[in-house]
Design a protein around this motif. Structure first.
Motif, PDB file in Angstrom:
ATOM      1  N   ASP A  68       0.849  -1.183   0.000  1.00  0.00           N
ATOM      2  CA  ASP A  68       0.000   0.000   0.000  1.00  0.00           C
ATOM      3  C   ASP A  68       0.888   1.236   0.000  1.00  0.00           C
ATOM      4  O   ASP A  68       1.429   1.637   1.022  1.00  0.00           O
ATOM      5  CB  ASP A  68      -0.930   0.000   1.213  1.00  0.00           C
ATOM      6  CG  ASP A  68      -1.904   1.158   1.198  1.00  0.00           C
ATOM      7  OD1 ASP A  68      -1.908   1.924   0.208  1.00  0.00           O
ATOM      8  OD2 ASP A  68      -2.661   1.296   2.166  1.00  0.00           O
ATOM      9  N   ASN A 101      -1.849  -5.112  -6.511  1.00  0.00           N
ATOM     10  CA  ASN A 101      -2.294  -4.441  -5.291  1.00  0.00           C
ATOM     11  C   ASN A 101      -2.393  -2.924  -5.394  1.00  0.00           C
ATOM     12  O   ASN A 101      -2.636  -2.266  -4.392  1.00  0.00           O
ATOM     13  CB  ASN A 101      -1.356  -4.822  -4.141  1.00  0.00           C
ATOM     14  CG  ASN A 101      -1.547  -6.255  -3.728  1.00  0.00           C
ATOM     15  OD1 ASN A 101      -2.582  -6.608  -3.170  1.00  0.00           O
ATOM     16  ND2 ASN A 101      -0.581  -7.095  -4.030  1.00  0.00           N
ATOM     17  N   SER A 141      -5.408  -7.270 -12.515  1.00  0.00           N
ATOM     18  CA  SER A 141      -6.372  -6.666 -11.589  1.00  0.00           C
ATOM     19  C   SER A 141      -7.478  -5.932 -12.338  1.00  0.00           C
ATOM     20  O   SER A 141      -8.612  -5.893 -11.879  1.00  0.00           O
ATOM     21  CB  SER A 141      -5.671  -5.735 -10.602  1.00  0.00           C
ATOM     22  OG  SER A 141      -5.206  -4.571 -11.234  1.00  0.00           O
TER      23      SER A 141
END
Length: 143
Positions: free
Chosen positions: A3, A52, A115
């Motif tokens: 993150d 991510n 993703s």
């Protein structure tokens, strides 16, 4: 795990940018330790990061690559994907080495496309400064 939105850079005088020569020393250092096995590690790390990032489409991927100075991404084709990255962070301007060099970027792009598309994607680098080209191109590896 990756993150980046909460990442704090505590460098009030120097900021969050470093010279590309220093980056490349760090980027290619694993080869002196584990040889070509570094390729798979760099690809996997890039893919994990790409998965991510939470990007929501091709335009966000292009913007992310540009804003983070990884390269100028252009999507040449979809299904199967064919991507070009100009001014690639890892290799732009390097001499020909006879092999592709951008395993991290290939993995990063595969993770981003996975993703966004919701399906498994892997890329093979078909053009690279390391191969004597003036750009990088990645083609989807269709199994």
């Amino acid at each position: 795990m990756y993150d980046l939105s909460d990442l704090v850079v505590e460098r009030q005088k120097l900021g969050n940018v470093t010279d590309i020569k220093i980056f490349r020393v760090l980027r290619f250092m694993p080869y002196s330790i584990i040889g070509d096995g570094a390729n798979g590690i760099l690809y996997k790390n890039g893919k994990d990061l790409g998965r991510n990032l939470g990007l929501n489409g091709a335009s966000e991927a292009v913007k992310f690559m540009h804003e983070n100075r990884i390269g100028e991404l252009e999507i040449l084709q979809e299904d199967p994907y064919h991507l070009r990255v100009d001014e690639c962070l890892s290799c732009a301007g390097l001499p020909e080495s006879g092999k592709p060099l951008c395993h991290f970027e290939g993995g990063l792009l595969a993770g981003i496309i996975e993703s966004v598309s919701g399906r498994a994607v892997d890329f093979r680098e078909v053009k690279c400064w390391g191969l004597g080209n003036g750009t990088c191109e990645f083609k989807e590896f269709v199994r």
